[in-house]
Design a protein around this motif. Sequence first.
Motif, PDB file in Angstrom:
ATOM      1  N   SER A 491       5.087  10.633  48.665  1.00 55.06           N
ATOM      2  CA  SER A 491       4.508  10.497  47.330  1.00 55.06           C
ATOM      3  C   SER A 491       5.641  10.430  46.315  1.00 55.06           C
ATOM      4  CB  SER A 491       3.571  11.660  47.021  1.00 55.06           C
ATOM      5  OG  SER A 491       4.255  12.899  47.139  1.00 55.06           O
ATOM      6  N   MET A 492       5.312  10.027  45.089  1.00 58.39           N
ATOM      7  CA  MET A 492       6.335   9.808  44.078  1.00 58.39           C
ATOM      8  C   MET A 492       5.798  10.183  42.709  1.00 58.39           C
ATOM      9  SD  MET A 492       7.037   7.390  41.530  1.00 58.39           S
ATOM     10  CE  MET A 492       5.970   6.088  42.106  1.00 58.39           C
ATOM     11  N   THR A 493       6.624  10.835  41.910  1.00 58.60           N
ATOM     12  CA  THR A 493       6.314  11.094  40.503  1.00 58.60           C
ATOM     13  C   THR A 493       7.488  10.582  39.683  1.00 58.60           C
ATOM     14  OG1 THR A 493       7.268  13.314  40.662  1.00 58.60           O
ATOM     15  CG2 THR A 493       4.878  13.109  40.980  1.00 58.60           C
ATOM     16  N   SER A 494       7.195   9.974  38.560  1.00 62.54           N
ATOM     17  CA  SER A 494       8.270   9.394  37.752  1.00 62.54           C
ATOM     18  C   SER A 494       7.836   9.303  36.294  1.00 62.54           C
ATOM     19  CB  SER A 494       8.634   8.003  38.281  1.00 62.54           C
ATOM     20  OG  SER A 494       9.722   7.458  37.554  1.00 62.54           O
ATOM     21  N   GLU A 495       8.847   9.365  35.412  1.00 66.55           N
ATOM     22  CA  GLU A 495       8.618   9.184  33.986  1.00 66.55           C
ATOM     23  C   GLU A 495       9.755   8.342  33.439  1.00 66.55           C
ATOM     24  OE1 GLU A 495       7.868  11.863  29.953  1.00 66.55           O
ATOM     25  OE2 GLU A 495       7.867  12.803  31.942  1.00 66.55           O
ATOM     26  N   VAL A 496       9.412   7.302  32.715  1.00 68.82           N
ATOM     27  CA  VAL A 496      10.428   6.383  32.205  1.00 68.82           C
ATOM     28  C   VAL A 496      11.439   7.152  31.346  1.00 68.82           C
ATOM     29  CG1 VAL A 496      10.836   4.377  30.732  1.00 68.82           C
ATOM     30  CG2 VAL A 496       8.850   4.417  32.257  1.00 68.82           C
ATOM     31  N   GLY A 497      12.733   6.960  31.666  1.00 71.41           N
ATOM     32  CA  GLY A 497      13.814   7.606  30.933  1.00 71.41           C
ATOM     33  C   GLY A 497      14.142   9.000  31.395  1.00 71.41           C
ATOM     34  N   LYS A 498      13.333   9.565  32.322  1.00 73.40           N
ATOM     35  CA  LYS A 498      13.565  10.955  32.754  1.00 73.40           C
ATOM     36  C   LYS A 498      13.777  11.096  34.260  1.00 73.40           C
ATOM     37  CE  LYS A 498      11.170  13.180  28.916  1.00 73.40           C
ATOM     38  NZ  LYS A 498      10.155  14.189  28.519  1.00 73.40           N
ATOM     39  N   GLY A 499      13.704  10.000  34.991  1.00 75.97           N
ATOM     40  CA  GLY A 499      14.000  10.070  36.421  1.00 75.97           C
ATOM     41  C   GLY A 499      12.786  10.001  37.320  1.00 75.97           C
ATOM     42  N   THR A 500      13.061  10.087  38.621  1.00 77.33           N
ATOM     43  CA  THR A 500      12.036   9.910  39.653  1.00 77.33           C
ATOM     44  C   THR A 500      12.245  10.926  40.770  1.00 77.33           C
ATOM     45  OG1 THR A 500      11.963   7.536  39.199  1.00 77.33           O
ATOM     46  CG2 THR A 500      11.036   8.267  41.301  1.00 77.33           C
ATOM     47  N   THR A 501      11.145  11.415  41.327  1.00 78.98           N
ATOM     48  CA  THR A 501      11.199  12.333  42.465  1.00 78.98           C
ATOM     49  C   THR A 501      10.333  11.792  43.598  1.00 78.98           C
ATOM     50  OG1 THR A 501      11.527  14.252  41.023  1.00 78.98           O
ATOM     51  CG2 THR A 501      10.758  14.682  43.267  1.00 78.98           C
ATOM     52  N   PHE A 502      10.925  11.658  44.790  1.00 79.14           N
ATOM     53  CA  PHE A 502      10.180  11.292  45.998  1.00 79.14           C
ATOM     54  C   PHE A 502      10.004  12.538  46.846  1.00 79.14           C
ATOM     55  CE2 PHE A 502      11.704   7.122  44.776  1.00 79.14           C
ATOM     56  CZ  PHE A 502      10.639   6.307  45.109  1.00 79.14           C
ATOM     57  N   LYS A 503       8.761  12.725  47.349  1.00 76.43           N
ATOM     58  CA  LYS A 503       8.448  13.859  48.220  1.00 76.43           C
ATOM     59  C   LYS A 503       7.993  13.340  49.569  1.00 76.43           C
ATOM     60  CE  LYS A 503       5.449  17.955  48.556  1.00 76.43           C
ATOM     61  NZ  LYS A 503       4.356  18.718  47.909  1.00 76.43           N
ATOM     62  N   VAL A 504       8.743  13.738  50.612  1.00 79.14           N
ATOM     63  CA  VAL A 504       8.414  13.324  51.981  1.00 79.14           C
ATOM     64  C   VAL A 504       7.952  14.549  52.748  1.00 79.14           C
ATOM     65  CG1 VAL A 504       9.296  12.370  54.141  1.00 79.14           C
ATOM     66  CG2 VAL A 504      10.080  11.433  51.956  1.00 79.14           C
ATOM     67  N   GLU A 505       6.769  14.456  53.383  1.00 78.49           N
ATOM     68  CA  GLU A 505       6.236  15.544  54.204  1.00 78.49           C
ATOM     69  C   GLU A 505       6.100  15.045  55.637  1.00 78.49           C
ATOM     70  OE1 GLU A 505       2.930  17.793  52.052  1.00 78.49           O
ATOM     71  OE2 GLU A 505       2.964  15.859  50.998  1.00 78.49           O
ATOM     72  N   LEU A 506       6.683  15.796  56.574  1.00 79.96           N
ATOM     73  CA  LEU A 506       6.645  15.417  57.993  1.00 79.96           C
ATOM     74  C   LEU A 506       6.030  16.546  58.807  1.00 79.96           C
ATOM     75  CD1 LEU A 506      10.194  13.844  58.291  1.00 79.96           C
ATOM     76  CD2 LEU A 506       8.025  12.614  58.442  1.00 79.96           C
ATOM     77  N   PRO A 507       5.143  16.204  59.756  1.00 81.41           N
ATOM     78  CA  PRO A 507       4.463  17.241  60.542  1.00 81.41           C
ATOM     79  C   PRO A 507       5.348  17.784  61.659  1.00 81.41           C
ATOM     80  CG  PRO A 507       3.724  15.081  61.244  1.00 81.41           C
ATOM     81  CD  PRO A 507       4.671  14.852  60.092  1.00 81.41           C
ATOM     82  N   LEU A 508       5.050  19.021  62.065  1.00 81.54           N
ATOM     83  CA  LEU A 508       5.745  19.638  63.195  1.00 81.54           C
ATOM     84  C   LEU A 508       4.878  19.682  64.436  1.00 81.54           C
ATOM     85  CD1 LEU A 508       7.302  22.736  61.368  1.00 81.54           C
ATOM     86  CD2 LEU A 508       8.408  20.580  61.893  1.00 81.54           C
ATOM     87  N   SER A 509       3.670  19.106  64.367  1.00 77.84           N
ATOM     88  CA  SER A 509       2.684  19.258  65.457  1.00 77.84           C
ATOM     89  C   SER A 509       3.178  18.690  66.768  1.00 77.84           C
ATOM     90  CB  SER A 509       1.361  18.591  65.075  1.00 77.84           C
ATOM     91  OG  SER A 509       1.574  17.223  64.745  1.00 77.84           O
ATOM     92  N   ASN A 510       4.045  17.647  66.729  1.00 79.74           N
ATOM     93  CA  ASN A 510       4.528  17.030  67.964  1.00 79.74           C
ATOM     94  C   ASN A 510       5.908  17.530  68.357  1.00 79.74           C
ATOM     95  OD1 ASN A 510       2.260  15.414  68.236  1.00 79.74           O
ATOM     96  ND2 ASN A 510       3.065  13.883  66.822  1.00 79.74           N
ATOM     97  N   ARG A 511       6.355  18.612  67.705  1.00 84.01           N
ATOM     98  CA  ARG A 511       7.687  19.125  68.001  1.00 84.01           C
ATOM     99  C   ARG A 511       7.715  19.765  69.382  1.00 84.01           C
ATOM    100  NH1 ARG A 511      10.436  23.889  66.297  1.00 84.01           N
ATOM    101  NH2 ARG A 511       8.513  24.589  65.305  1.00 84.01           N
ATOM    102  N   LYS A 512       8.853  19.576  70.100  1.00 80.00           N
ATOM    103  CA  LYS A 512       8.986  20.184  71.431  1.00 80.00           C
ATOM    104  C   LYS A 512       8.989  21.705  71.306  1.00 80.00           C
ATOM    105  CE  LYS A 512      11.558  16.495  73.714  1.00 80.00           C
ATOM    106  NZ  LYS A 512      12.834  16.134  74.350  1.00 80.00           N
ATOM    107  N   GLN A 513       8.313  22.349  72.201  1.00 83.65           N
ATOM    108  CA  GLN A 513       8.249  23.803  72.187  1.00 83.65           C
ATOM    109  C   GLN A 513       9.342  24.370  73.096  1.00 83.65           C
ATOM    110  OE1 GLN A 513       6.105  25.315  70.093  1.00 83.65           O
ATOM    111  NE2 GLN A 513       5.517  23.274  69.453  1.00 83.65           N
ATOM    112  N   GLY A 514       9.997  25.456  72.633  1.00 84.48           N
ATOM    113  CA  GLY A 514      11.060  26.061  73.421  1.00 84.48           C
ATOM    114  C   GLY A 514      10.502  26.914  74.525  1.00 84.48           C
TER     115      GLY A 514
END
Length: 514
Positions: A491-514
């Motif tokens: 997702s992304m939030t931005s305001e002209v003249g004040k910058g931009t922020t990108f937010k990336v969310e990644l799941p852990l559901s398929n992560r290998k279990q120790g």
Amino acid sequence: MSRKKIPTIRIGIVGGGAFCREFIEKTLSYSKKFVNGARIVAVADPDPAAPCMAFAREMGLIVVSDYHEFYAPEHQIDLIIDLVPDEAVFSDILATKPVHIRLLSNRVFRLLWNTVTMQEKELRDRTKELMTILDGIQDFIVVITPERKIVEVNRAFLDRMGYSRDQVIGKTCHEIFQNSSEPCGQGDIVCPLNEVIRNRRPNQQVLTRMDHNGDLRYIEVTLFPIWEGDGKISRFVEISRDITERKKEEEEMTRRLERMVEKRTRQLEETHEKLLHQDKMASLGKLSASVVHEINNPIAGILNLLVLIQRIIDEGSVGEKEIQQFREYVHLMETETRRISRIVSNLLAFSRQSKLTVSEVNLNRTIEKALFLNANLLRIHRIKVITYLDPNLPSVMGSEDQFQQVMMNLISNAAEAMESTGGILTIGTFHPPSEEKRVVILVEDSGVGISRENQKKLFEPFFTTKKKGKGVGLGLSVVYGIIQEYGGRISMTSEVGKGTTFKVELPLSNRKQG
């Protein structure tokens, strides 16, 4: 539960002789309301003085001299009953009628009509049976008793299924339809007779049946019950059609569609891989100029040190002091050489079009690699980098190559947003307690920002706000595709003249279990 209303079948009779009048009179006499869903609406005969023509006019029916007029849409004829003995008339109607109009031949109709006895009760019951047949006339007609004995069939059934009349009459339906001595319903086969008895209404379904040669046929069956006065079923009237060819065509079409889908899927996968590599090459092109400077500087330093060493040696004054200088020079050259090697190795790894390998990925290390490759670009644009990388961030399952491509795009876009004025690039990784099954990456710049109008189209392929020659609009669409592929969100939030922020969310559901 209300019963489904059966649509009205409009009947046209060809042949206005005495038999036509007898048929109409007796039908009206024994059934005040002609069988549910069926109604005689028209009579055709070239002789306007024929017995049934005048009677039909009195009854308010449509009267025409040429039966071809039945085909006109305004008459809405669904079924034509041929009462003319001349076979040529039947053949002409069969050859010229529209496909949606059904046809009942003179011979078959008289066969059914003659089964009606002259006694009033039997006449009424048999009329109901005949009208039920007319109500749903299709290709095959089979009359079955409650004991499952076949007592009547039409010629279409015999011809299509390959039986003679003697082979069918008196046999049970399961003997003929399934070549079985046991009634249907014992295994996977659903018996339509049982369904009619259970639900007390007509039943329609598609069944598989054996023909005379033992070949499997697909039959669309509609079964109607004929009720006696005491509420018992006296007969079952089956109206059915052979849809084997249609089923084969549908199955073949399904197979063709499946092959087309498989082919198209392969093409899309290949196109996706090409787009990924194309975007990677575009990012590599952006780095080229800054990397050249990044490599040239240490090479120039190494060359100067080598010239200096060579000059000292040529002067012939190599002492302990000079040897100590040589050690310092060699150490500096080793440091710069390793730095060059690291830059080149990272560039080669990033540019390689390798097969995707899914493994545990350390996102912090991936971000550091991307920042290292873009270090000179960020320095040229006077961009300060601030990082907040969670040291306890869990690994995620995925392709390190693809995740690095995501970060390269986000960092490159942030740098370009601040190239004219400089600024601050802030990158953070988090594993919020409220999001135990997700990790979060934030990429924030203090650049020019993005207008609200362009924000809606930012992740679309080939959309770009950059000047000509600066990009083709693949970067963020590729980033979006990679994140979606791993079940994440961007997702992304931005305001002209004040910058931009990108937010990336990644799941852990398929992560290998120790």
